[in-house]
Design a protein around this motif. Structure first.
Motif, short mmCIF file in Angstrom:
data_model
loop_
_atom_site.label_atom_id
_atom_site.label_comp_id
_atom_site.label_asym_id
_atom_site.label_seq_id
_atom_site.Cartn_x
_atom_site.Cartn_y
_atom_site.Cartn_z
N ALA A 448 0.84 -1.19 0.00
CA ALA A 448 0.00 0.00 0.00
C ALA A 448 0.87 1.24 0.00
CB ALA A 448 -0.90 0.01 1.23
N VAL A 449 0.49 2.24 -0.79
CA VAL A 449 1.13 3.55 -0.74
C VAL A 449 0.03 4.59 -0.54
CG1 VAL A 449 3.17 2.96 -2.10
CG2 VAL A 449 1.09 3.69 -3.27
N VAL A 458 -2.71 0.74 -4.59
CA VAL A 458 -1.98 -0.52 -4.77
C VAL A 458 -0.72 -0.27 -5.61
CG1 VAL A 458 -2.11 -2.88 -5.64
CG2 VAL A 458 -4.16 -1.77 -4.72
N LEU A 459 0.42 -0.63 -5.05
CA LEU A 459 1.69 -0.57 -5.78
C LEU A 459 2.24 -1.97 -5.94
CD1 LEU A 459 4.60 1.90 -5.55
CD2 LEU A 459 5.09 -0.53 -5.25
N ALA A 498 6.31 -0.81 -10.41
CA ALA A 498 7.76 -0.56 -10.38
C ALA A 498 8.49 -1.84 -10.73
CB ALA A 498 8.18 -0.06 -9.00
N PHE A 499 9.47 -1.74 -11.60
CA PHE A 499 10.29 -2.89 -11.97
C PHE A 499 11.58 -2.87 -11.17
CE2 PHE A 499 7.63 -4.51 -15.20
CZ PHE A 499 7.05 -3.42 -15.85
N LEU A 500 11.86 -3.98 -10.48
CA LEU A 500 13.04 -4.10 -9.62
C LEU A 500 13.91 -5.25 -10.08
CD1 LEU A 500 11.35 -3.73 -6.11
CD2 LEU A 500 12.19 -1.91 -7.59
N LEU A 523 8.80 5.03 -4.13
CA LEU A 523 8.75 4.69 -5.56
C LEU A 523 7.84 5.58 -6.39
CD1 LEU A 523 8.88 0.79 -5.36
CD2 LEU A 523 10.63 2.32 -6.28
N PRO A 524 6.60 5.91 -5.95
CA PRO A 524 5.74 6.78 -6.79
C PRO A 524 6.44 8.11 -7.10
CG PRO A 524 4.45 5.75 -5.07
CD PRO A 524 5.87 5.45 -4.75
N GLY A 525 6.42 8.48 -8.35
CA GLY A 525 7.07 9.72 -8.77
C GLY A 525 8.51 9.56 -9.15
N SER A 526 9.08 8.37 -8.91
CA SER A 526 10.48 8.13 -9.28
C SER A 526 10.56 7.57 -10.70
CB SER A 526 11.13 7.15 -8.30
OG SER A 526 10.63 5.83 -8.51
N GLY A 527 11.75 7.55 -11.22
CA GLY A 527 11.93 7.03 -12.58
C GLY A 527 11.70 5.55 -12.71
N ARG A 528 11.67 4.84 -11.59
CA ARG A 528 11.48 3.38 -11.64
C ARG A 528 10.00 2.99 -11.61
NH1 ARG A 528 14.93 0.35 -7.21
NH2 ARG A 528 14.20 2.02 -5.83
N CYS A 529 9.11 3.96 -11.48
CA CYS A 529 7.70 3.65 -11.21
C CYS A 529 6.80 4.27 -12.26
CB CYS A 529 7.34 4.16 -9.83
SG CYS A 529 5.75 3.60 -9.21
#
Length: 543
Positions: A448-449, A458-459, A498-500, A523-529
């Motif tokens: 949860a975020v 949902v993330l 998000a891809f990890l 993660l939300p707002g980052s380049g990975r998400c």
């Protein structure tokens, strides 16, 4: 009646001396570098007695603890039973543990001996030095080194209440807790399985139980091992789950019962149907966590029931519940309803009783004048946590469960893994099990975020079989969410993807929920998400 695990095995060896007790399949033998084949009860008993005599001569006895880092080799069980005969508690050590984890386990458990694979001796010795603990090391075939201390317990005091094993919880929310498990815990687990009947009926002297689950966990160590001991059956403990060769192993080992985790059916169902899908001797599977949408198709395709059950390391068979009789309500996450010897309560966050169809935390205890019968004896060196778990005389499981009007229980999720979005409770495990079926997805964890409008969103953190190429991550994320929207209610689909490279996991390969929560927050707002919230729109009913 037997009062220790060793005595229970000795009785089985007397009743069924020539029956196979342990089977090592060729694939596991090759992986471990040991001999394939079967070991009869009489042969196992002879080896156990030799080991017992060696340990006694070396000064080991009641009150000592010894670590076992032997994976799923027969040596694990043989050394366990030999040490149990002397009142020595065993501490199973997961082979995946590394420096800091080993240091904690050795220091917390105060083991004075580790029976371990030779390639792990250096890391164990280093961890013991870091923990400031003396630790003797031996290979499974060695003569035991002299005990580093006198046994603290009386030799004639070994019985049902004696600590048989110390199992550590996975530590998904903090440092692992050591669950003290007495002989009674294991004896009751075997007796429960022997007597439960229904679709899980075991036939004395005829069963061959296949488990890919690790012996460092209670499912294999308590249920699988002790069920076979109590019925004169054969245990087939393989090194791990091998999807490509699974059915070949099932057939060649002549397994009649299998134990599973929910991810296993999901993987097996990805393989194309084959003419020999039902060419086996399996009567039932025992496990938990199968995806609801796969339950009925799996049973129809492979021809045997998967019996969903509920238990915890702490509860053992003192409060186990299993869907071993019809109706099993397949496809509803139903795990049956409690027998007369188990008491259940479902309570909301305010401690009020949850009504039919309402979610609540599952509280359990054994019926009668011994509510802790069959349970763990407590958390080692943590009386406060033990008392908190047993608050008001009920064991608080931390699992969210729903009881329907017909009395059957449905698993919803772990209490701390529920995402509340716009008033809807979303089970993280449900979303994870669906996303895992996408062909691009190798592993998944859902968290949860915060969402300013809906409370939670949902993330999904995804690890792919092939990482998306530069510039392709957003398109893949949208493709996966579009696919998920065909399989989940719109509000359950990921609002962020998000891809990890890897998920935060415990040493037992469970999601480290605490670390995941901290990771997800950034993660939300980052380049990975990728933000996919705009895709989550109420869908028209399918006609």
């Amino acid at each position: 009646m037997s009062t220790t695990v060793h005595l229970a095995f000795s009785e089985a060896a007397r009743l069924w001396p020539d029956h196979p007790f342990l089977c090592v399949v060729p694939e596991t033998a090759e992986h471990y570098g040991i001999e394939a084949g079967e070991l009869s009860y009489a042969e196992a008993s002879a080896r156990i007695e030799r080991l017992k005599d060696g340990y006694r001569a070396a000064g080991y006895g009641h009150g000592h603890r010894a670590g076992l880092l032997l994976e799923n080799r027969p040596d694990f069980i043989l050394h366990w039973f030999a040490l149990n005969a002397l009142g020595v508690s065993v501490v199973p050590i997961n082979a995946e543990l590394r420096a800091a984890e080993l240091e904690y386990l050795i220091g917390h458990s105060e083991i004075l001996l580790a029976v371990a694979l030779p390639e792990r001796h250096a890391s164990l010795a280093q961890a013991a030095r870091a923990a400031g603990r003396p630790l003797a090391l031996m290979r499974p075939g060695d003569t035991p080194p002299g005990a580093l201390a006198e046994p603290p317990g009386a030799p004639d005091g070994v019985g049902e209440a004696t600590e048989c094993a110390l199992l550590y919880t996975s530590g998904t929310t903090g440092r692992p807790k050591g669950c003290i498990l007495p002989n009674e815990y294991f004896l009751h687990a075997g007796a429960w399985y022997r007597d439960i009947g229904g679709l899980a009926r075991l036939h004395a002297g005829r069963e061959r139980m296949l488990t890919p689950l690790p012996l460092v966990h209670m499912n294999a160590m308590a249920y699988s091992v002790m069920a076979m001991v109590c019925t004169g059956g054969c245990l087939i403990a393989i090194d791990r789950f091998h999807p490509r060769t699974w059915w070949e192993t099932v057939r060649s080992s002549r397994a009649t019962v299998i134990h599973y985790l929910g991810v296993m059916p999901a993987i097996l169902m990805k393989a194309p149907p084959a003419p020999d899908d039902k060419a086996h001797q399996v009567r039932f599977g025992f496990g938990a966590g199968i995806d609801r949408s796969l339950h009925a198709p799996f049973e129809a395709r492979f021809g045997f029931p998967l019996l969903e059950a509920w238990a915890m390391t702490e509860t053992g068979a003192g409060a186990v519940i299993i869907a071993n009789r019809e109706p099993r309500h397949i496809g509803s996450s139903c795990f049956g309803k409690e027998e007369a010897d188990v008491q259940v309560r479902l309570v909301d966050d305010a401690g009020r009783e949850a009504g039919p169809g309402e979610n609540g935390e599952l509280l359990v205890r054994h019926a009668g004048d011994r509510p802790r019968f069959g349970f763990f004896a407590g958390y080692l060196k943590d009386d406060a946590a033990t008392q908190e778990a047993w608050k008001d005389g009920w064991f608080h499981t931390g699992d969210i469960v729903r009881r329907e009007a017909d009395g059957y229980l449905r698993f919803v999720d772990r209490k701390k893994n529920v995402i509340r979005r716009s008033g809807e409770n979303i089970a993280a495990v449900e979303v994870e099990s669906v996303l895992l079926q996408h062909p691009a997805v190798k592993a998944v964890a859902v968290a949860a975020v915060p969402d300013a409008v809906r409370g939670d969103e949902v993330l999904a953190c995804l690890v792919c079989h092939e990482p998306p190429a530069p510039g392709a991550a957003e398109a893949l994320a949208r493709d996966i969410v579009a696919w998920a929207l065909t399989r989940l209610a719109y509000y359950k689909a990921p609002g962020y993807v998000a891809f990890l490279d890897a998920l935060p996991l415990t040493a037992t390969n469970k999601i480290q929920r605490g670390e995941l929560k901290a990771l997800a927050a950034g993660l939300p707002g980052s380049g990975r998400c990728t933000d996919t919230r705009a895709m989550k729109k109420r869908q028209e009913p399918v006609t």
